[in-house]
Design an enzyme around this catalytic site. Sequence first.
Site, PDB file in Angstrom:
ATOM      1  N   CYS A  29       0.702  -1.373  -0.203  1.00  0.00           N
ATOM      2  CA  CYS A  29      -0.093   0.488  -0.220  1.00  0.00           C
ATOM      3  C   CYS A  29       1.200   0.893   0.187  1.00  0.00           C
ATOM      4  O   CYS A  29       2.065   0.955  -0.457  1.00  0.00           O
ATOM      5  CB  CYS A  29      -0.679   0.074   1.006  1.00  0.00           C
ATOM      6  SG  CYS A  29      -0.499  -0.088   2.887  1.00  0.00           S
ATOM      7  N   HIS A  58       5.802  -5.430   8.611  1.00  0.00           N
ATOM      8  CA  HIS A  58       5.851  -6.691   9.142  1.00  0.00           C
ATOM      9  C   HIS A  58       6.001  -7.468   7.894  1.00  0.00           C
ATOM     10  O   HIS A  58       5.179  -8.144   7.402  1.00  0.00           O
ATOM     11  CB  HIS A  58       4.498  -6.882   9.771  1.00  0.00           C
ATOM     12  CG  HIS A  58       4.420  -6.686  11.018  1.00  0.00           C
ATOM     13  ND1 HIS A  58       3.447  -6.061  11.879  1.00  0.00           N
ATOM     14  CD2 HIS A  58       5.882  -6.198  11.877  1.00  0.00           C
ATOM     15  CE1 HIS A  58       3.923  -5.523  13.260  1.00  0.00           C
ATOM     16  NE2 HIS A  58       5.328  -5.685  13.103  1.00  0.00           N
ATOM     17  N   CYS A 113       2.891   5.758   9.241  1.00  0.00           N
ATOM     18  CA  CYS A 113       1.820   5.826   7.536  1.00  0.00           C
ATOM     19  C   CYS A 113       1.039   6.960   7.865  1.00  0.00           C
ATOM     20  O   CYS A 113      -0.168   6.976   8.956  1.00  0.00           O
ATOM     21  CB  CYS A 113       1.215   4.529   7.973  1.00  0.00           C
ATOM     22  SG  CYS A 113      -0.612   4.840   6.555  1.00  0.00           S
ATOM     23  N   HIS A 141      -0.094  -5.138  19.770  1.00  0.00           N
ATOM     24  CA  HIS A 141      -0.217  -4.935  17.894  1.00  0.00           C
ATOM     25  C   HIS A 141       0.875  -3.759  18.003  1.00  0.00           C
ATOM     26  O   HIS A 141       0.094  -2.063  18.842  1.00  0.00           O
ATOM     27  CB  HIS A 141      -0.502  -4.619  17.333  1.00  0.00           C
ATOM     28  CG  HIS A 141      -0.788  -4.502  15.925  1.00  0.00           C
ATOM     29  ND1 HIS A 141      -0.205  -3.315  15.665  1.00  0.00           N
ATOM     30  CD2 HIS A 141      -0.477  -5.612  14.454  1.00  0.00           C
ATOM     31  CE1 HIS A 141       0.117  -3.587  13.821  1.00  0.00           C
ATOM     32  NE2 HIS A 141      -0.561  -4.608  13.349  1.00  0.00           N
ATOM     33  N   GLU A 143       1.100  -0.732  16.425  1.00  0.00           N
ATOM     34  CA  GLU A 143       0.324   0.073  15.873  1.00  0.00           C
ATOM     35  C   GLU A 143      -0.597   0.363  17.184  1.00  0.00           C
ATOM     36  O   GLU A 143      -0.888   1.803  17.627  1.00  0.00           O
ATOM     37  CB  GLU A 143      -0.767   0.103  14.918  1.00  0.00           C
ATOM     38  CG  GLU A 143      -1.594   1.612  14.053  1.00  0.00           C
ATOM     39  CD  GLU A 143      -2.613   1.564  13.452  1.00  0.00           C
ATOM     40  OE1 GLU A 143      -3.581   1.776  13.338  1.00  0.00           O
ATOM     41  OE2 GLU A 143      -2.500   0.302  12.168  1.00  0.00           O
ATOM     42  N   THR A 182      -5.723   0.340  12.012  1.00  0.00           N
ATOM     43  CA  THR A 182      -6.336   0.783  10.852  1.00  0.00           C
ATOM     44  C   THR A 182      -6.168  -0.721   9.714  1.00  0.00           C
ATOM     45  O   THR A 182      -6.797  -0.455   8.980  1.00  0.00           O
ATOM     46  CB  THR A 182      -5.181   1.592   9.770  1.00  0.00           C
ATOM     47  OG1 THR A 182      -3.570   0.889   9.735  1.00  0.00           O
ATOM     48  CG2 THR A 182      -4.946   3.090  10.459  1.00  0.00           C
ATOM     49  N   CYS A 212      -8.074   1.514   7.378  1.00  0.00           N
ATOM     50  CA  CYS A 212      -7.775   2.928   6.153  1.00  0.00           C
ATOM     51  C   CYS A 212      -8.429   1.695   4.851  1.00  0.00           C
ATOM     52  O   CYS A 212      -8.605   0.897   4.871  1.00  0.00           O
ATOM     53  CB  CYS A 212      -6.147   2.299   6.580  1.00  0.00           C
ATOM     54  SG  CYS A 212      -5.443   0.884   5.186  1.00  0.00           S
ATOM     55  N   SER A 240       1.848  -9.668  10.724  1.00  0.00           N
ATOM     56  CA  SER A 240       1.055  -8.941   9.849  1.00  0.00           C
ATOM     57  C   SER A 240      -0.588  -8.947  10.612  1.00  0.00           C
ATOM     58  O   SER A 240      -1.709  -9.421  10.069  1.00  0.00           O
ATOM     59  CB  SER A 240       1.338  -8.925   8.408  1.00  0.00           C
ATOM     60  OG  SER A 240       0.469  -8.316   7.781  1.00  0.00           O
ATOM     61  N   SER A 284       2.162  -5.385   3.574  1.00  0.00           N
ATOM     62  CA  SER A 284       3.559  -5.588   3.550  1.00  0.00           C
ATOM     63  C   SER A 284       4.405  -6.542   2.632  1.00  0.00           C
ATOM     64  O   SER A 284       5.216  -6.396   3.197  1.00  0.00           O
ATOM     65  CB  SER A 284       4.150  -5.668   5.050  1.00  0.00           C
ATOM     66  OG  SER A 284       3.379  -4.936   5.885  1.00  0.00           O
TER      67      SER A 284
END
Length: 327
Positions: A29, A58, A113, A141, A143, A182, A212, A240, A284
């Site tokens: 992405c 990841h 990101c 995680h 994030e 996301t 996202c 991931s 990823s």
Amino acid sequence: MNAPFPSQSPQDAAKLPLTVLIAAPRGFCAGVDRAIEIVERALQRYGAPVYVRHEIVHNKYVVENLRAKGAVFVEELDEVPADGHVVFSAHGVPKSVPAEAERRELTYLDATCPLVSKVHRQAERQIEKDRHIIFIGHEGHPEVIGTMGQVEPGQMTLVETVKDVAALPFAQDVPLAYLSQTTLSVDDTAEIIAALEARYPEIAGPKAEDICYATSNRQAAVKRIAPASDLVLVIGAPNSSNSLRLVEVAERCGTQAKLIQRGDEIDPAWLDGVGTIGVTAGASAPERLVREVIERLGEWRAVEERTLVSAEEKMVFKLPRELADSE
């Protein structure tokens, strides 16, 4: 557009046919492209080594490729020497990390990101409005750690399931807002949001969903290929989040799905009785690994490829200004 069916060699003629449905969009992405380019440009500008806090994305293949170019992956900033250059991963970091880098006068680049950064800004705004944040995500995680680290401890509560929503201790008159990781399952997150809104009718949400575009698009693409497939192969890392969600999406369509990192992980026994395989890749995973998987399938079966396009992606994110002019 369907790939042309290659002319069969005598060897292929002896193989059983296999239709491979390739999901589109798939793989990298815009946020992943940007993060990898930040590391590569930093290496060009500063020379090796460039330190990267946590995996930049990841994917083992991507990480090893960058390591071969001179990137050094570390878990914490205390592993970075005083004169080192460091990049923060695409998943985002708590506010304490850049603060520590500045305290140590390290040169750092933030590869978070932009869509994750948007969630960080939303968290700050909700706290400014004196709302407690319910954050939908997976504990541990990167994030989630990064987003929860944008606010003071105790200002955000993590929920992972509808059951977690039922166990929340807040009264209905407590000002609340919700945000989400996301890379979650679109369907699971919708259920959790519905449960939050049912229990707390006044809860504030983001103007647009936090999941996202790439996560949503890849899940929609799997929903298109899975019903027509006997097996779906998802190329991605076991850590991931978005890749794991693609496996779950395929399974919810009633199709067997397997997460693999490379073509050599495919067991030929998986092809027994299989006439159609779906292939996709997490955000990823590079396209090179998709080709590797299809070539591996071609060692056992006469492959006919078909690409099923469910969305077009043209998103591009700008580089940090420190690197925008580097060649």
